[in-house]
Motif scaffolding. Structure first.
Motif, mmCIF file in Angstrom:
data_model
loop_
_atom_site.group_PDB
_atom_site.id
_atom_site.type_symbol
_atom_site.label_atom_id
_atom_site.label_comp_id
_atom_site.label_asym_id
_atom_site.label_seq_id
_atom_site.Cartn_x
_atom_site.Cartn_y
_atom_site.Cartn_z
ATOM 1 N N GLU A 40 -3.461 8.118 -9.069
ATOM 2 C CA GLU A 40 -2.870 6.775 -9.053
ATOM 3 C C GLU A 40 -2.235 6.427 -10.401
ATOM 4 O O GLU A 40 -1.195 5.762 -10.457
ATOM 5 N N LEU A 43 1.281 7.573 -10.492
ATOM 6 C CA LEU A 43 2.120 6.706 -9.666
ATOM 7 C C LEU A 43 2.551 5.476 -10.456
ATOM 8 O O LEU A 43 3.731 5.134 -10.496
ATOM 9 N N THR A 53 -1.457 -5.634 -5.171
ATOM 10 C CA THR A 53 -2.456 -4.632 -4.806
ATOM 11 C C THR A 53 -3.426 -5.258 -3.797
ATOM 12 O O THR A 53 -3.683 -6.458 -3.833
ATOM 13 N N ARG A 60 -7.135 1.574 -1.339
ATOM 14 C CA ARG A 60 -6.381 0.636 -2.173
ATOM 15 C C ARG A 60 -4.909 0.765 -1.807
ATOM 16 O O ARG A 60 -4.385 1.881 -1.695
ATOM 17 N N THR A 121 -4.043 4.634 -1.648
ATOM 18 C CA THR A 121 -4.830 5.548 -2.474
ATOM 19 C C THR A 121 -6.291 5.484 -2.032
ATOM 20 O O THR A 121 -6.764 4.449 -1.563
ATOM 21 N N GLY A 124 -8.764 7.127 -6.149
ATOM 22 C CA GLY A 124 -7.825 7.312 -7.248
ATOM 23 C C GLY A 124 -6.708 8.303 -6.989
ATOM 24 O O GLY A 124 -5.945 8.626 -7.891
ATOM 25 N N THR A 125 -6.557 8.805 -5.736
ATOM 26 C CA THR A 125 -5.510 9.773 -5.403
ATOM 27 C C THR A 125 -4.587 9.183 -4.338
ATOM 28 O O THR A 125 -5.057 8.592 -3.361
ATOM 29 N N VAL A 126 -3.296 9.365 -4.512
ATOM 30 C CA VAL A 126 -2.315 8.841 -3.563
ATOM 31 C C VAL A 126 -2.409 9.644 -2.270
ATOM 32 O O VAL A 126 -2.312 10.878 -2.276
#
Length: 138
Positions: A40, A43, A53, A60, A121, A124-126
């Motif tokens: 993230e 990004l 957000t 998220r 996400t 913490g990863t898209v």
């Protein structure tokens, strides 16, 4: 061998090709897809601070809103009203004229095109993205 008639045609085609808008939604999608699977933080580093957000169900959502300039001129109808007078010196007479017209101005600034992109996400990863709007071109 080129004939003299085909040279102006080739020049016209080259000019039309140079004026073509090469930005497409597919190119935009390809650019955004490069963030999928990335952290993230990358990004946010690539697109800047998100507009909004949302957090729900362990995921998220980060939203970016962009405005792209419109490549075309502003074309819109307008109605005009004109007043005038005329005369023919030394007692020849005079009068007043009134007229209406319909115009199509060319070259003004067209309103920008909007684009909204939402990335999902998890941990913490898209994971994915979704886009909406006519301005989502790259």
């Amino acid at each position: 061998m080129l004939r003299s008639r085909s040279i102006p045609t080739l020049i016209a085609l080259a000019l039309l090709g140079a004026c073509a808008d090469t930005r497409t939604p597919q190119a935009f999608d390809q650019r955004m897809a490069g963030f999928v699977g990335r952290p993230e933080a990358e990004l946010v580093a690539g697109l800047g601070v998100p507009s909004r957000t949302y957090e729900a169900d362990g995921r998220r959502l980060l939203q970016w809103d962009f405005l792209q300039p419109n490549p075309g001129p502003a074309l819109y109808p307008s109605i005009g009203l004109g007043f005038g007078s005329f005369g023919f010196g030394r007692g020849g007479g005079s009068g007043v004229g009134v007229g209406t017209g319909l115009g199509f101005p060319v070259g003004g600034a067209a309103p920008p095109r909007g684009c909204s992109v939402i990335f999902e996400t998890r941990d913490g990863t898209v994971q994915s993205f979704n886009r909406n709007g006519p301005g989502c071109v790259a």
